[in-house]
Design a protein around this motif. Structure first.
Motif: not given
Length: 420
Positions: A331-349
């Protein structure tokens, strides 16, 4: 160059896991340096993370990331620098790059991502042209973008063992097309550097292979930081021989789900977690949030109605689903403005170059957020420094993001084991 400081949606005390990761920062960075001497990182990648408070884990890893247009523009210099370093490793004298996007030309958000990627490559000192494998693109075609810019697609041509565009012979071919529909003949046995390699595409790659590789990475890492591997690793199982239309394999799938729910329940008891376990059943190949269900018991899979079966049976490019990954739901317990949120992390090399939150106002904490109606909020710099703030309080935003960058890089390392 290291992990940028980002703001996260989370505030509040840092978790035990994050504190341990911060305390071991010098050992972790040293360990990663050694790993990258033994393994070549994928050219680029994005990782979907879920933070449950008691657990911070990757739930998907994409080797053909779209969404560069969702990154904070402040990250741009990091991306350019990482591109230069990546190309030095693959093709030191690279000057010309052929960027091959997905075939769908009507998705303007996706095209905006292609424009952003081309801009990063150009600023790294490369001549970039966009080659399309779409049979409808038979001549140079210019498309308008939502931000007022334009993109010119040209048909790809094959010349002996090389591919390019009429009058343009690239040293490097960069795919931003995940090959869901299969490996095209035009790209087979070419002598140029092709990034990512053909076996990274969904025609070959499977999510269960990725998480098998991730298991190996986590085992070593957990010993280094002295944590229970489970807190950064979701359980998973592979179920094949399925046919959602004819209901073949349904019982086996339901039994696998029930066994996993029981396994999660035992872990929850050990860690004193008061949550209802759930699992995510998703197609073992492919992206775009297609072919995914969140279930709390095997029984839910036994009586699927036709609409649900149709939804599970086909993914991108109309490919049929016959095998799935059954993955522990985080489950995700992160929220932005009361909406459910999940982080997406970007990598190069091997570098984290930024990320964003996938936010969905219509979904719950135990549901897949990669669905129509999602929107994106770029992760912003919390401060201009590029290392964790070891003197700051543990829950300062920079420190919280450091652990996201670590877990994302573990998934990236698993991606490089897969490609080997």
């Amino acid at each position: 160059m290291s992990v940028p400081h980002l703001t996260t949606a989370l505030t509040g005390p840092l978790l035990d896991l994050e504190r341990k990761i911060l305390a071991a920062q010098p050992e972790i960075e040293h360990w990663f340096r050694n790993q990258w001497q033994e393994h070549t990182p994928p050219f680029y990648g994005s990782v979907d993370l879920r933070n449950a408070g008691y657990k911070l884990a990757p739930v998907d890893m994409n080797l053909f990331p779209g969404g560069f247009n969702n990154l904070n523009p402040e990250f741009h210099p990091l991306a350019v620098q990482a591109t230069m370093i990546a190309l030095e490793g693959y093709c030191p004298d690279a000057r010309r790059v052929l960027l091959i996007p997905e075939n769908h030309t009507r998705n303007t958000f996706y095209l905006q991502n292609v424009a952003e990627l081309a801009k990063i490559l150009r600023q790294a000192g490369l001549v970039v042209r966009l080659g399309s494998m779409n049979p409808e693109i038979t001549e140079s075609t210019t498309l308008d973008l939502p931000d007022g810019g334009q993109l010119t697609l040209e048909p790809i041509v094959r010349m002996g063992k090389r591919v390019g565009i009429a009058g343009f012979d690239p040293c490097v071919v960069l795919l931003n097309n995940d090959l869901s529909a299969g490996i095209p003949a035009i790209l087979q046995d070419i002598e140029q550097t092709l990034l990512p390699p053909l076996n990274a595409g969904w025609a070959v790659r499977r999510k269960t292979q990725h998480f098998t590789a991730y298991d190996k990475v986590v085992e070593k890492f957990a010993a280094l930081v002295d944590i229970d591997p489970w807190v950064i690793n979701p359980y998973f199982e592979h179920v094949d021989g399925l046919d959602f239309h004819s209901r073949a394999g349904e019982d086996k799938l339901a039994a696998t789900v029930d066994t996993m729910i029981e396994k999660i329940r035992i872990k929850y008891e050990q860690h004193g977690i008061n949550q209802v376990p759930f699992v995510i059943v998703k197609a073992n190949a492919g992206t775009y949030g297609m072919g995914i269900m969140s279930v709390k018991s095997g029984e839910e899979l036994l009586g699927l109605n036709r609409k649900q079966r149709n939804k599970m049976s086909v993914i991108k490019e109309g490919m049929e689903v016959h095998d799935v990954i059954v993955q522990e739901g985080v489950p995700t317990f992160e929220q932005i403005n009361a909406a459910v949120a999940e982080p997406v992390v970007y990598m190069l090399d091997r570098f984290v170059i930024g990320g964003f939150y996938r936010v969905h106002t219509g979904r719950g904490i135990d549901e897949n957020l990669n669905a129509p109606g999602a929107h994106f909020v770029p992760l912003a710099f919390a401060s201009p420094l590029s290392t964790p703030d070891c003197d700051g309080s543990p829950d300062c935003e920079a420190n919280r993001f450091y652990s996201y960058g670590v877990v994302a890089r573990l998934a990236l390392l698993a991606g490089s084991l897969e490609l080997e």
